[in-house]
Design a protein around this motif. Structure first.
Motif, PDB file in Angstrom:
ATOM      1  N   GLY A   1      25.189  31.333  37.309  1.00 41.98           N
ATOM      2  CA  GLY A   1      25.438  31.630  38.714  1.00 41.98           C
ATOM      3  C   GLY A   1      26.550  32.624  38.966  1.00 41.98           C
ATOM      4  N   LEU A   2      27.114  33.206  37.924  1.00 42.92           N
ATOM      5  CA  LEU A   2      28.234  34.140  38.067  1.00 42.92           C
ATOM      6  C   LEU A   2      27.816  35.551  37.687  1.00 42.92           C
ATOM      7  CD1 LEU A   2      31.000  31.919  36.434  1.00 42.92           C
ATOM      8  CD2 LEU A   2      30.781  32.431  38.865  1.00 42.92           C
ATOM      9  N   THR A   3      28.197  36.499  38.506  1.00 40.68           N
ATOM     10  CA  THR A   3      27.916  37.900  38.210  1.00 40.68           C
ATOM     11  C   THR A   3      28.830  38.399  37.095  1.00 40.68           C
ATOM     12  OG1 THR A   3      29.550  38.765  39.780  1.00 40.68           O
ATOM     13  CG2 THR A   3      27.332  38.269  40.646  1.00 40.68           C
ATOM     14  N   GLY A   4      28.516  39.564  36.574  1.00 45.78           N
ATOM     15  CA  GLY A   4      29.353  40.155  35.538  1.00 45.78           C
ATOM     16  C   GLY A   4      30.775  40.370  36.014  1.00 45.78           C
ATOM     17  N   ASP A   5      30.938  40.857  37.247  1.00 42.95           N
ATOM     18  CA  ASP A   5      32.284  41.087  37.777  1.00 42.95           C
ATOM     19  C   ASP A   5      33.054  39.787  37.921  1.00 42.95           C
ATOM     20  OD1 ASP A   5      31.570  43.724  37.879  1.00 42.95           O
ATOM     21  OD2 ASP A   5      32.056  44.017  40.008  1.00 42.95           O
ATOM     22  N   GLN A   6      32.374  38.733  38.349  1.00 42.63           N
ATOM     23  CA  GLN A   6      33.051  37.443  38.479  1.00 42.63           C
ATOM     24  C   GLN A   6      33.495  36.928  37.121  1.00 42.63           C
ATOM     25  OE1 GLN A   6      29.878  35.409  40.599  1.00 42.63           O
ATOM     26  NE2 GLN A   6      31.040  35.452  42.525  1.00 42.63           N
TER      27      GLN A   6
ATOM     28  N   LEU B   1      37.375  36.225  36.008  1.00 46.87           N
ATOM     29  CA  LEU B   1      37.678  34.850  35.591  1.00 46.87           C
ATOM     30  C   LEU B   1      38.286  34.825  34.191  1.00 46.87           C
ATOM     31  CD1 LEU B   1      34.708  32.614  36.805  1.00 46.87           C
ATOM     32  CD2 LEU B   1      37.141  32.228  37.238  1.00 46.87           C
ATOM     33  N   ALA B   2      37.736  35.658  33.309  1.00 45.19           N
ATOM     34  CA  ALA B   2      38.278  35.719  31.945  1.00 45.19           C
ATOM     35  C   ALA B   2      39.738  36.139  31.975  1.00 45.19           C
ATOM     36  CB  ALA B   2      37.457  36.701  31.107  1.00 45.19           C
ATOM     37  N   TRP B   3      40.054  37.118  32.808  1.00 46.40           N
ATOM     38  CA  TRP B   3      41.448  37.558  32.941  1.00 46.40           C
ATOM     39  C   TRP B   3      42.325  36.399  33.412  1.00 46.40           C
ATOM     40  CZ3 TRP B   3      45.121  41.053  32.019  1.00 46.40           C
ATOM     41  CH2 TRP B   3      46.289  41.016  32.808  1.00 46.40           C
ATOM     42  N   ALA B   4      41.906  35.720  34.465  1.00 47.16           N
ATOM     43  CA  ALA B   4      42.739  34.661  35.044  1.00 47.16           C
ATOM     44  C   ALA B   4      42.949  33.515  34.054  1.00 47.16           C
ATOM     45  CB  ALA B   4      42.112  34.148  36.338  1.00 47.16           C
ATOM     46  N   GLN B   5      41.911  33.181  33.271  1.00 44.88           N
ATOM     47  CA  GLN B   5      42.056  32.052  32.360  1.00 44.88           C
ATOM     48  C   GLN B   5      42.900  32.388  31.136  1.00 44.88           C
ATOM     49  OE1 GLN B   5      38.537  29.796  31.450  1.00 44.88           O
ATOM     50  NE2 GLN B   5      38.392  29.032  33.537  1.00 44.88           N
ATOM     51  N   VAL B   6      43.015  33.658  30.790  1.00 46.52           N
ATOM     52  CA  VAL B   6      43.952  34.047  29.749  1.00 46.52           C
ATOM     53  C   VAL B   6      45.375  33.667  30.149  1.00 46.52           C
ATOM     54  CG1 VAL B   6      45.106  36.093  28.792  1.00 46.52           C
ATOM     55  CG2 VAL B   6      42.631  35.860  28.603  1.00 46.52           C
ATOM     56  N   TRP B   7      45.660  33.700  31.460  1.00 45.96           N
ATOM     57  CA  TRP B   7      47.019  33.457  31.952  1.00 45.96           C
ATOM     58  C   TRP B   7      47.207  32.058  32.513  1.00 45.96           C
ATOM     59  CZ3 TRP B   7      49.808  36.624  29.650  1.00 45.96           C
ATOM     60  CH2 TRP B   7      49.341  37.924  29.389  1.00 45.96           C
ATOM     61  N   LYS B   8      46.263  31.156  32.239  1.00 46.78           N
ATOM     62  CA  LYS B   8      46.472  29.774  32.686  1.00 46.78           C
ATOM     63  C   LYS B   8      47.642  29.190  31.913  1.00 46.78           C
ATOM     64  CE  LYS B   8      43.538  26.900  29.706  1.00 46.78           C
ATOM     65  NZ  LYS B   8      42.354  26.021  29.649  1.00 46.78           N
ATOM     66  N   GLU B   9      48.506  28.511  32.603  1.00 46.61           N
ATOM     67  CA  GLU B   9      49.646  27.883  31.941  1.00 46.61           C
ATOM     68  C   GLU B   9      50.266  26.855  32.869  1.00 46.61           C
ATOM     69  OE1 GLU B   9      52.781  30.691  31.081  1.00 46.61           O
ATOM     70  OE2 GLU B   9      53.445  30.736  33.158  1.00 46.61           O
TER      71      GLU B   9
ATOM     72  N   ASP C   1      39.701  46.695  44.104  1.00 43.16           N
ATOM     73  CA  ASP C   1      38.663  46.569  45.127  1.00 43.16           C
ATOM     74  C   ASP C   1      37.500  45.703  44.645  1.00 43.16           C
ATOM     75  OD1 ASP C   1      40.265  48.278  46.565  1.00 43.16           O
ATOM     76  OD2 ASP C   1      39.000  50.052  46.270  1.00 43.16           O
ATOM     77  N   ALA C   2      37.123  45.833  43.362  1.00 51.24           N
ATOM     78  CA  ALA C   2      35.962  45.103  42.849  1.00 51.24           C
ATOM     79  C   ALA C   2      36.164  43.591  42.939  1.00 51.24           C
ATOM     80  CB  ALA C   2      35.686  45.512  41.401  1.00 51.24           C
ATOM     81  N   TRP C   3      37.397  43.131  42.833  1.00 49.25           N
ATOM     82  CA  TRP C   3      37.672  41.694  42.924  1.00 49.25           C
ATOM     83  C   TRP C   3      37.353  41.171  44.314  1.00 49.25           C
ATOM     84  CZ3 TRP C   3      41.805  39.204  45.685  1.00 49.25           C
ATOM     85  CH2 TRP C   3      41.948  37.838  45.410  1.00 49.25           C
ATOM     86  N   TYR C   4      37.695  41.944  45.330  1.00 51.47           N
ATOM     87  CA  TYR C   4      37.428  41.533  46.717  1.00 51.47           C
ATOM     88  C   TYR C   4      35.929  41.351  46.939  1.00 51.47           C
ATOM     89  CZ  TYR C   4      42.295  42.481  47.853  1.00 51.47           C
ATOM     90  OH  TYR C   4      43.668  42.443  47.902  1.00 51.47           O
ATOM     91  N   LYS C   5      35.164  42.302  46.407  1.00 50.80           N
ATOM     92  CA  LYS C   5      33.713  42.226  46.566  1.00 50.80           C
ATOM     93  C   LYS C   5      33.138  41.073  45.745  1.00 50.80           C
ATOM     94  CE  LYS C   5      29.517  45.030  46.136  1.00 50.80           C
ATOM     95  NZ  LYS C   5      28.966  46.358  45.728  1.00 50.80           N
ATOM     96  N   ALA C   6      33.645  40.898  44.531  1.00 47.15           N
ATOM     97  CA  ALA C   6      33.094  39.878  43.634  1.00 47.15           C
ATOM     98  C   ALA C   6      33.258  38.470  44.195  1.00 47.15           C
ATOM     99  CB  ALA C   6      33.770  39.972  42.261  1.00 47.15           C
ATOM    100  N   PHE C   7      34.374  38.209  44.873  1.00 53.62           N
ATOM    101  CA  PHE C   7      34.661  36.861  45.354  1.00 53.62           C
ATOM    102  C   PHE C   7      34.720  36.772  46.878  1.00 53.62           C
ATOM    103  CE2 PHE C   7      36.207  36.901  40.983  1.00 53.62           C
ATOM    104  CZ  PHE C   7      35.637  35.736  40.497  1.00 53.62           C
TER     105      PHE C   7
END
Length: 702
Positions: free
Chosen positions: A630-635, A639-647, A677-683
């Motif tokens: 259910g997730l697009t490539g941009d999403q 998400l991969a970026w954000a989870q690298v920085w989970k802490e 800009d792509a993040w705004y569109k993706a989410f």
């Protein structure tokens, strides 16, 4: 075994504790020393190749909190369920993606060491590893010795009867690990990177940052009170009398030292920290200090230096000459015990941990001793490369190096196209920028030339003696190369280190083997995930070559202005805007992210993410990315970026990061996409969402 040549990589011998090092540091991905990767193929990775380690395509979807809107808190949206349910282990001050991977690396190194100590047919390097590990783990012998292993140092301090005697002790801090208000180390000549050069800086503090001494608040006052109690307790081990009074005097002395230091954001300004001087002019420019005596303790010839902090060095000299000699002696006694606490009897270490671990960092229990042993053994100034040689044979496939190399070139191509399309940069500056990009030298996985250890003696019965032997060994190696051409084969991190860095003097980006694992890099993960994780890490390190400080060096690593005045002004305006943006984040009441001190890292994050996204789009060859779960490539990319920085951090650890770290805390690094800009569109992020930035407020630099 990987290629092993006879040449010896240079070891940078530091003359002060590394926490005090102010010579131009390599820009690392994280203060904890970690980094990233991807399937590097120009085609979309298919989950049919094999199963991704995380989830069905490389991201842990169960970590998300779907009750949080991405546009309100992208960190909590991506990792909120994990964050709300994860219980911090008692021996940790922070835990996240970097920590998990670092622990995996520790376990792998432990397997290597267990295998070595179980065998009898050991080569010379393996014997050193076995003997050092035994010495560190032999707590019975260590406890019997108490503080005797550093008694000769304590005797030298007690015998100090003049400023010259004091200077000798300061000059030997590279060997003893003790504190010195004047520190130094060999680095690269920023105007001629083919040469080495001694760099001087101001050091000497026992707390993480000058602000811990100077900020008038209840929080910092409480820390200072606890510090005084800790100093007194440590002085007791050395048989010092009137410890409480002397501890107060030491705090007062360190407060004066802190007043003489530059703030961290000023210390990272390369225009201010480039102050070259010939050795014979040092006594004239910086009088009232016995430089000959100081350098005589090191063995360096020091024909030329760089004084990275001129005014602070002068302030330190003034204190050395004005403060009571007895206070300096008490100061040195305390720091001798503090710096060596982990090598001495458990009662000394427990006192050290009660303050530096529990009080200052919020850590409830010490790390297991075997992990502390591995940490001590794994550095570049220890047996790290001897261990690393085995590590890459066992755990680093050549296929990962090949894939990583391809991915680096994809990112290089993407950044080149982005430079071509920059509207704010003139063609004249673009030529220089493209030349620097073309000259980037990627180092991946492990060194081509391994450190050798001929002549190093390690004893299984003498931990402190073995540490001193290693310091002598690396210092002698550095002294021998002081006047030679710089060694570009050298690495500033060992292969088992979870991190990455950029070295401006060599214009190189370096990715140790241990970082090239999930969640940063997984050959079986979706391409969007690998580009959002390791791809953005590669972009981050490339971005350091073009951040507010790295951009002051050219393609050859020479610090010079290769910009037009107009372009530099346009760049700095964008950088100022990003510094202001990050300075709005307030993790702890009245304690904000230092957007100016973390600016280079934030430019690396925001710019690296843009480069990685551009490269990801190129990899699709004009095709639409598939929708997965259910997730697009941009999403998936963001998400991969954000989870690298989970802490998750203790509050004390967060405060340390805000005051002493060069990186924003992970939860704010996860918010870098709000500038894209792509993040705004993706989410579907809209005005009114908490993270929404109008288009004219989104910072787009690279």
């Amino acid at each position: 075994m990987k290629k092993s040549l006879v040449a010896v990589a240079l070891s940078t011998a530091l003359l002060a504790a590394c926490s005090e090092q102010q010579v131009e540091p390599k820009a690392a991905l994280a203060d904890t020393k970690p980094a990233v990767t991807e399937s590097a193929s120009t085609e979309v990775a298919s989950t049919e190749q094999g199963k991704a380690e995380l989830g069905s395509f490389g991201v842990d979807l169960t970590a998300r909190d779907l009750n949080v809107k991405p546009g309100d808190d992208f960190f909590m949206y991506a990792s909120g369920t994990w964050y709300n349910n994860y219980e911090m282990p008692a021996d940790k001050t922070r835990y996240g993606a970097f920590t998990a991977l670092a622990e995996k690396s520790e376990e792998q190194v432990k397997e290597i060491i267990d295998d070595i100590v179980s065998r009898k047919d050991l080569n010379a390097e393996e014997q050193m590893i076995a003997d050092f590990y035994h010495a560190y783990m032999d707590t019975e012998t260590i406890n019997k010795k108490g503080i005797k292993p550093i008694q000769s140092l304590l005797d030298d301090i007690a015998a100090v009867a003049s400023t010259d005697d004091l200077t000798k002790v300061f000059g030997k801090s590279w060997l003893t690990g003790g504190a010195s208000p004047i520190g130094g180390g060999m680095w690269f000549n920023r105007l001629d990177p083919d040469k080495y050069e001694m760099s001087l800086w101001a050091g000497g503090l026992g707390l993480p940052d000058r602000s811990y001494y100077l900020v008038d608040s209840e929080r910092f006052a409480k820390t200072r009170d606890a510090y005084v109690k800790h100093i007194a307790e440590m002085l007791n081990f050395a048989g010092v009398e009137a410890t409480e009074q002397k501890a107060q005097a030491i705090l007062a002395l360190e407060t004066k030292i802190a007043e003489g230091h530059w703030p961290r954001e000023k210390r990272r300004n390369r225009d201010l920290t480039l102050n070259q001087i010939q050795r014979d002019a040092l006594a004239t420019e910086y009088p009232n200090f016995n430089w000959d005596l100081y350098f005589a303790q090191t063995g360096y010839q020091v024909p030329q230096l760089n004084v990275s902090q001129p005014e602070p060095i002068k302030a330190m000299i003034a204190l050395i000459n004005s403060e009571d000699l007895s206070v300096w002696k008490d100061y040195l006694t305390f720091h001798a015990l503090r710096a060596n606490a982990d090598l001495l009897s458990e009662d000394v270490f427990n006192s050290y941990f009660a303050f530096y671990g529990k009080e200052l960092s919020g850590q409830q229990e010490p790390r297991p001793r075997w992990k502390r042993a591995i940490s001590e053994m794994s550095g570049t100034q220890s047996l790290g490369f001897a261990i690393g040689k085995v590590y890459v044979d066992r755990y680093f496939p050549e296929s990962s190096k090949a894939q990583m190399s391809e991915l680096v070139e994809n990112l290089r191509k993407a950044l080149g196209e982005r430079i071509d399309n920059l509207g704010w940069m003139s063609e004249e500056t673009k030529v220089n920028a493209k030349a620097k990009l073309a000259a980037f030298n990627p180092k991946i996985g492990y060194p081509d030339v391994w450190q050798e250890f001929d002549g190093l003696t390690i004893s299984k019965d003498d931990l402190v003696g073995s540490i001193h032997n290693m310091r002598e060994f690396f210092r002698a190696d550095s002294v021998a190369k002081e006047l030679e051409k710089t060694d570009r084969n050298r690495w500033g991190m060992t292969p088992q280190r979870v991190n990455a860095y950029y070295n401006s003097s060599f214009n190189e980006i370096v990715f140790p083997a241990a970082i090239l694992q999930p969640p940063f890099f997984d050959p079986n993960a979706d391409a969007a995930v690998n580009y959002g994780a390791i791809g953005a890490v590669i972009g981050h390190e490339m971005g350091h070559g073009f951040d507010d400080q790295g951009s002051k060096s050219d393609a050859n690593g020479i610090q010079r202005n290769w910009w037009t005045d107009e372009d530099r002004a346009a760049f700095e305006a964008k950088a100022d805007k990003l510094a202001e943006q990050y300075s709005q984040y307030e993790p702890i009441p009245e304690n904000f992210v230092n957007g100016r001190n973390s600016l280079g890292e934030n430019i690396g994050d925001v710019g690296g993410l843009a480069m990685a996204y551009h490269a990801y789009k190129l990899s699709l060859n004009g095709k639409e990315a598939p929708v997965i779960d259910g997730l697009t490539g941009d999403q998936r990319f963001f998400l991969a970026w954000a989870q690298v920085w989970k802490e998750k951090r203790t509050e004390q650890s967060m405060l340390n990061q805000l005051r002493a770290g060069t990186h924003a805390p992970g939860r704010y690094r996860a918010l870098a996409p709000r500038n894209h800009d792509a993040w705004y569109k993706a989410f579907d992020v809209k005005p009114g969402d908490e993270l929404y930035l109008p288009e004219d407020q989104r910072v787009r630099i690279w």
